[in-house]
Design a protein around this motif. Structure first.
Motif, PDB file in Angstrom:
ATOM      1  N   VAL A 314       0.872  -1.178   0.000  1.00 16.84           N
ATOM      2  CA  VAL A 314       0.000   0.000   0.000  1.00 16.84           C
ATOM      3  C   VAL A 314       0.905   1.222   0.000  1.00 16.84           C
ATOM      4  O   VAL A 314       1.905   1.257   0.716  1.00 16.84           O
ATOM      5  CB  VAL A 314      -0.917   0.035   1.242  1.00 16.84           C
ATOM      6  CG1 VAL A 314      -1.830   1.268   1.202  1.00 16.84           C
ATOM      7  CG2 VAL A 314      -1.735  -1.240   1.373  1.00 16.84           C
ATOM      8  N   VAL A 315       0.560   2.226  -0.797  1.00 11.48           N
ATOM      9  CA  VAL A 315       1.405   3.421  -0.892  1.00 11.48           C
ATOM     10  C   VAL A 315       0.542   4.687  -0.872  1.00 11.48           C
ATOM     11  O   VAL A 315      -0.481   4.752  -1.567  1.00 11.48           O
ATOM     12  CB  VAL A 315       2.264   3.420  -2.174  1.00 11.48           C
ATOM     13  CG1 VAL A 315       3.062   4.726  -2.303  1.00 11.48           C
ATOM     14  CG2 VAL A 315       3.204   2.223  -2.191  1.00 11.48           C
ATOM     15  N   ALA A 359      -0.616   9.991   6.462  1.00 19.61           N
ATOM     16  CA  ALA A 359      -0.545   9.205   7.694  1.00 19.61           C
ATOM     17  C   ALA A 359      -1.913   8.608   8.028  1.00 19.61           C
ATOM     18  O   ALA A 359      -2.027   7.439   8.420  1.00 19.61           O
ATOM     19  CB  ALA A 359      -0.039  10.082   8.836  1.00 19.61           C
ATOM     20  N   HIS A 360      -2.958   9.404   7.859  1.00 22.46           N
ATOM     21  CA  HIS A 360      -4.311   8.930   8.149  1.00 22.46           C
ATOM     22  C   HIS A 360      -4.689   7.791   7.201  1.00 22.46           C
ATOM     23  O   HIS A 360      -5.249   6.767   7.637  1.00 22.46           O
ATOM     24  CB  HIS A 360      -5.311  10.077   8.024  1.00 22.46           C
ATOM     25  CG  HIS A 360      -6.730   9.677   8.249  1.00 22.46           C
ATOM     26  ND1 HIS A 360      -7.223   9.366   9.507  1.00 22.46           N
ATOM     27  CD2 HIS A 360      -7.772   9.501   7.375  1.00 22.46           C
ATOM     28  CE1 HIS A 360      -8.502   9.037   9.399  1.00 22.46           C
ATOM     29  NE2 HIS A 360      -8.849   9.106   8.120  1.00 22.46           N
ATOM     30  N   PHE A 361      -4.405   7.938   5.933  1.00 25.23           N
ATOM     31  CA  PHE A 361      -4.735   6.908   4.944  1.00 25.23           C
ATOM     32  C   PHE A 361      -4.098   5.578   5.315  1.00 25.23           C
ATOM     33  O   PHE A 361      -4.753   4.516   5.274  1.00 25.23           O
ATOM     34  CB  PHE A 361      -4.268   7.362   3.555  1.00 25.23           C
ATOM     35  CG  PHE A 361      -4.460   6.340   2.475  1.00 25.23           C
ATOM     36  CD1 PHE A 361      -5.683   6.216   1.830  1.00 25.23           C
ATOM     37  CD2 PHE A 361      -3.415   5.498   2.095  1.00 25.23           C
ATOM     38  CE1 PHE A 361      -5.864   5.261   0.829  1.00 25.23           C
ATOM     39  CE2 PHE A 361      -3.593   4.551   1.093  1.00 25.23           C
ATOM     40  CZ  PHE A 361      -4.826   4.436   0.459  1.00 25.23           C
ATOM     41  N   LEU A 362      -2.816   5.588   5.678  1.00 23.75           N
ATOM     42  CA  LEU A 362      -2.112   4.344   5.983  1.00 23.75           C
ATOM     43  C   LEU A 362      -2.548   3.764   7.319  1.00 23.75           C
ATOM     44  O   LEU A 362      -2.692   2.538   7.461  1.00 23.75           O
ATOM     45  CB  LEU A 362      -0.604   4.572   5.970  1.00 23.75           C
ATOM     46  CG  LEU A 362      -0.001   4.947   4.611  1.00 23.75           C
ATOM     47  CD1 LEU A 362       1.503   5.137   4.728  1.00 23.75           C
ATOM     48  CD2 LEU A 362      -0.317   3.898   3.553  1.00 23.75           C
ATOM     49  N   ALA A 363      -2.752   4.618   8.315  1.00 18.66           N
ATOM     50  CA  ALA A 363      -3.169   4.123   9.634  1.00 18.66           C
ATOM     51  C   ALA A 363      -4.498   3.392   9.547  1.00 18.66           C
ATOM     52  O   ALA A 363      -4.740   2.412  10.270  1.00 18.66           O
ATOM     53  CB  ALA A 363      -3.253   5.283  10.622  1.00 18.66           C
ATOM     54  N   GLN A 364      -5.372   3.842   8.664  1.00 17.80           N
ATOM     55  CA  GLN A 364      -6.682   3.202   8.506  1.00 17.80           C
ATOM     56  C   GLN A 364      -6.575   1.833   7.843  1.00 17.80           C
ATOM     57  O   GLN A 364      -7.510   1.019   7.937  1.00 17.80           O
ATOM     58  CB  GLN A 364      -7.600   4.106   7.668  1.00 17.80           C
ATOM     59  CG  GLN A 364      -7.980   5.415   8.335  1.00 17.80           C
ATOM     60  CD  GLN A 364      -8.799   5.182   9.601  1.00 17.80           C
ATOM     61  OE1 GLN A 364      -9.816   4.496   9.579  1.00 17.80           O
ATOM     62  NE2 GLN A 364      -8.344   5.745  10.707  1.00 17.80           N
ATOM     63  N   ARG A 365      -5.469   1.543   7.189  1.00 23.88           N
ATOM     64  CA  ARG A 365      -5.317   0.296   6.439  1.00 23.88           C
ATOM     65  C   ARG A 365      -4.316  -0.667   7.053  1.00 23.88           C
ATOM     66  O   ARG A 365      -4.209  -1.817   6.598  1.00 23.88           O
ATOM     67  CB  ARG A 365      -4.923   0.632   4.987  1.00 23.88           C
ATOM     68  CG  ARG A 365      -6.098   1.200   4.199  1.00 23.88           C
ATOM     69  CD  ARG A 365      -5.678   2.043   3.030  1.00 23.88           C
ATOM     70  NE  ARG A 365      -6.875   2.522   2.325  1.00 23.88           N
ATOM     71  CZ  ARG A 365      -7.619   3.564   2.731  1.00 23.88           C
ATOM     72  NH1 ARG A 365      -7.281   4.231   3.834  1.00 23.88           N
ATOM     73  NH2 ARG A 365      -8.690   3.927   2.048  1.00 23.88           N
ATOM     74  N   ALA A 366      -3.576  -0.223   8.048  1.00 19.45           N
ATOM     75  CA  ALA A 366      -2.565  -1.078   8.664  1.00 19.45           C
ATOM     76  C   ALA A 366      -3.215  -2.058   9.645  1.00 19.45           C
ATOM     77  O   ALA A 366      -4.216  -1.758  10.274  1.00 19.45           O
ATOM     78  CB  ALA A 366      -1.536  -0.218   9.391  1.00 19.45           C
ATOM     79  N   VAL A 371       4.363  -3.413   8.626  1.00 19.24           N
ATOM     80  CA  VAL A 371       5.329  -2.346   8.866  1.00 19.24           C
ATOM     81  C   VAL A 371       4.926  -1.150   8.003  1.00 19.24           C
ATOM     82  O   VAL A 371       4.589  -1.310   6.826  1.00 19.24           O
ATOM     83  CB  VAL A 371       6.779  -2.779   8.566  1.00 19.24           C
ATOM     84  CG1 VAL A 371       6.957  -3.215   7.127  1.00 19.24           C
ATOM     85  CG2 VAL A 371       7.761  -1.655   8.890  1.00 19.24           C
ATOM     86  N   VAL A 372       4.916   0.026   8.606  1.00 22.62           N
ATOM     87  CA  VAL A 372       4.658   1.266   7.879  1.00 22.62           C
ATOM     88  C   VAL A 372       5.980   2.001   7.741  1.00 22.62           C
ATOM     89  O   VAL A 372       6.647   2.296   8.749  1.00 22.62           O
ATOM     90  CB  VAL A 372       3.624   2.151   8.592  1.00 22.62           C
ATOM     91  CG1 VAL A 372       3.424   3.450   7.810  1.00 22.62           C
ATOM     92  CG2 VAL A 372       2.297   1.421   8.741  1.00 22.62           C
ATOM     93  N   LEU A 373       6.354   2.293   6.503  1.00 23.54           N
ATOM     94  CA  LEU A 373       7.603   3.001   6.218  1.00 23.54           C
ATOM     95  C   LEU A 373       7.305   4.438   5.822  1.00 23.54           C
ATOM     96  O   LEU A 373       6.493   4.687   4.924  1.00 23.54           O
ATOM     97  CB  LEU A 373       8.341   2.323   5.066  1.00 23.54           C
ATOM     98  CG  LEU A 373       9.099   1.027   5.332  1.00 23.54           C
ATOM     99  CD1 LEU A 373       9.510   0.391   4.025  1.00 23.54           C
ATOM    100  CD2 LEU A 373      10.321   1.301   6.186  1.00 23.54           C
ATOM    101  N   THR A 374       7.943   5.394   6.477  1.00 23.85           N
ATOM    102  CA  THR A 374       7.943   6.773   5.988  1.00 23.85           C
ATOM    103  C   THR A 374       9.246   6.958   5.226  1.00 23.85           C
ATOM    104  O   THR A 374      10.327   6.725   5.763  1.00 23.85           O
ATOM    105  CB  THR A 374       7.839   7.782   7.142  1.00 23.85           C
ATOM    106  OG1 THR A 374       8.885   7.547   8.093  1.00 23.85           O
ATOM    107  CG2 THR A 374       6.503   7.642   7.858  1.00 23.85           C
ATOM    108  N   ILE A 375       9.146   7.372   3.956  1.00 23.88           N
ATOM    109  CA  ILE A 375      10.311   7.397   3.069  1.00 23.88           C
ATOM    110  C   ILE A 375      10.432   8.763   2.403  1.00 23.88           C
ATOM    111  O   ILE A 375       9.470   9.287   1.836  1.00 23.88           O
ATOM    112  CB  ILE A 375      10.205   6.306   1.985  1.00 23.88           C
ATOM    113  CG1 ILE A 375      10.155   4.911   2.624  1.00 23.88           C
ATOM    114  CG2 ILE A 375      11.361   6.391   1.011  1.00 23.88           C
ATOM    115  CD1 ILE A 375      10.065   3.780   1.615  1.00 23.88           C
ATOM    116  N   GLY A 376      11.635   9.343   2.447  1.00 27.52           N
ATOM    117  CA  GLY A 376      11.900  10.606   1.763  1.00 27.52           C
ATOM    118  C   GLY A 376      12.974  11.395   2.461  1.00 27.52           C
ATOM    119  O   GLY A 376      13.269  11.182   3.644  1.00 27.52           O
ATOM    120  N   ALA A 377      13.562  12.351   1.739  1.00 23.64           N
ATOM    121  CA  ALA A 377      14.665  13.151   2.263  1.00 23.64           C
ATOM    122  C   ALA A 377      14.216  14.503   2.803  1.00 23.64           C
ATOM    123  O   ALA A 377      15.045  15.321   3.181  1.00 23.64           O
ATOM    124  CB  ALA A 377      15.712  13.363   1.173  1.00 23.64           C
TER     125      ALA A 377
END
Length: 393
Positions: A314-315, A359-366, A371-377
């Motif tokens: 999921v992304v 964050a809300h979108f992923l929390a509702q699907r986890a 594992v939830v990854l936050t990715i970026g610089a």
């Protein structure tokens, strides 16, 4: 003291690079102070060393009688020396190892510094990330000076270390380079000026445990061991200490768990880095909040970013973190969403322009075991407490 009698004013002192330069310059005898527009985590260590810091919206140049050292982010906005110019000077003041390359240079530099520290050789280091086991991103010491070099603005070409490492060659900075060949040419020209050289792409990944997961880290470790051997460390000693290395902040950094869901933060921002991160995280269901970094990179790499992210389950994709760039018309995180949907039709993917929405979108699907990854610089790590709070509710 090497810099005694100097008064250095750092414009952009809160950055990963200049904060370290400021700490080392002070330790080497200079009087140091500086300005930044925002508070950053690195300023805790700067202030802890007694260095005065001014935070204000109005850019502040050096006071009379001080030398200004200007971050790349504020170049051409205030007179002064470039950060590259000062770093080139620092590298000449102590036997140095400079680590460069498109990917893995922060971790590789940290590995080298960690091993030397554990062996009691008192290294100095300037690393573009927080290294928990070393207590920060910079330190003065009497041994080798370990420096993370930067090709993004060609400043690497100014450095003259005793040992140079290029972890790998890739096109990552599209506003500066027109092709991968141009990047390779820069590195080769630089390496020709250095007595001892390590080319990471010529090495096999390390076969033994290095304390951090992923084939990309075994490749980083191979470069680190080769550099350490050139610096006089036995391979046996290097491998023994690397097994105890726990990594760098924002590199597959476990940040917490709520209701059986792990939250992990990573700095990956290039397609190759994202692919390596996701490969290292496999073994469970993986949900990703990705924040594209730089308009130029997003414009040129949208398809590759989408292909790399397709390895997740999921992304959610936020809008672009601009960093030093001005917006480019038509370039948003939606380009990555579209590319991902094309690369993997039917995948659960969302365009969530804000970090909060993502964050809300992923929390509702986890669910437990994910594992939830936050990715970026950029500042996507702001999502970590939001995720943990919502997952724990």
């Amino acid at each position: 003291m090497r810099l005694e009698g100097r008064r250095l004013w750092f414009v952009g002192i809160g950055g990963a690079g200049l904060s370290g330069y400021a700490l080392l310059a002070q330790a080497w005898g200079a009087e140091v102070a500086g300005w930044d527009r925002y508070e950053t985590p690195y300023l805790e260590h700067v202030r802890g060393a007694g260095i005065p810091v001014t935070i204000s919206d109005a850019l502040e140049g050096a006071p009379e009688g001080w030398e200004a050292v200007v971050s790349t982010a504020f170049a051409c906005q205030v007179p002064g020396r470039s950060r590259a110019d000062l770093l080139a000077e620092l590298v000449t003041l102590q036997d140095s190892i400079v680590v460069a390359g498109a990917h893995g240079k922060t971790t590789t530099a940290a590995m080298i510094a960690f091993v030397l520290d554990q062996l009691g050789t008192d290294p100095a280091f300037l690393i573009g990330g927080y290294v928990p086991q070393l207590g920060g991103n910079a330190r003065a010491g009497s041994g080798w000076l370990i420096v993370e070099g930067d090709e993004s603005d060609r400043t690497i070409s100014h450095l003259r270390p005793k040992i140079a490492v290029v972890t790998n060659v890739d096109l990552d900075h599209h506003a500066e380079f027109g092709s991968r060949a141009e990047v390779a040419e820069l590195f080769e020209t630089w390496l020709a000026e250095v007595p001892r050289v390590v080319r990471g792409e010529d090495l096999d990944p390390l076969g033994s445990d290095v304390g951090v997961t992923g084939e990309h880290n075994r490749r980083n470790a191979a470069s680190a061991v080769a550099a350490l051997e050139l610096a006089g460390v036995s391979r046996t000693d290097a491998l023994a200490k690397l097994a105890e290395f726990n990594g760098v902040g924002r590199r597959l950094e476990a940040r917490g768990e709520a209701n059986g869901v792990a939250v992990v933060d990573d700095y990956a921002h290039h397609p190759a880095e994202i692919a390596a991160t996701l490969a290292a995280a496999r073994g469970q269901r993986v949900l990703v909040l990705f924040q594209p970094h730089l308009f130029s990179r997003t414009r040129y790499c949208a398809a590759e970013l989408g292909h790399a992210l397709a390895a997740a389950d999921v992304v959610a994709v936020t809008d672009v973190y601009p960093a030093r760039e001005e917006p480019i018309e038509g370039v948003t995180g939606k380009l990555v969403v579209d590319a991902l949907a094309e690369a993997r039709p039917g995948m659960s993917v969302a365009w969530t322009p804000t970090i909060e929405d993502g964050a809300h979108f992923l929390a509702q699907r986890a669910r437990a075991g994910d594992v939830v990854l936050t990715i970026g610089a950029g500042d996507v790590d702001r999502a970590v407490p939001l995720l943990l709070e919502e997952l724990g509710a």
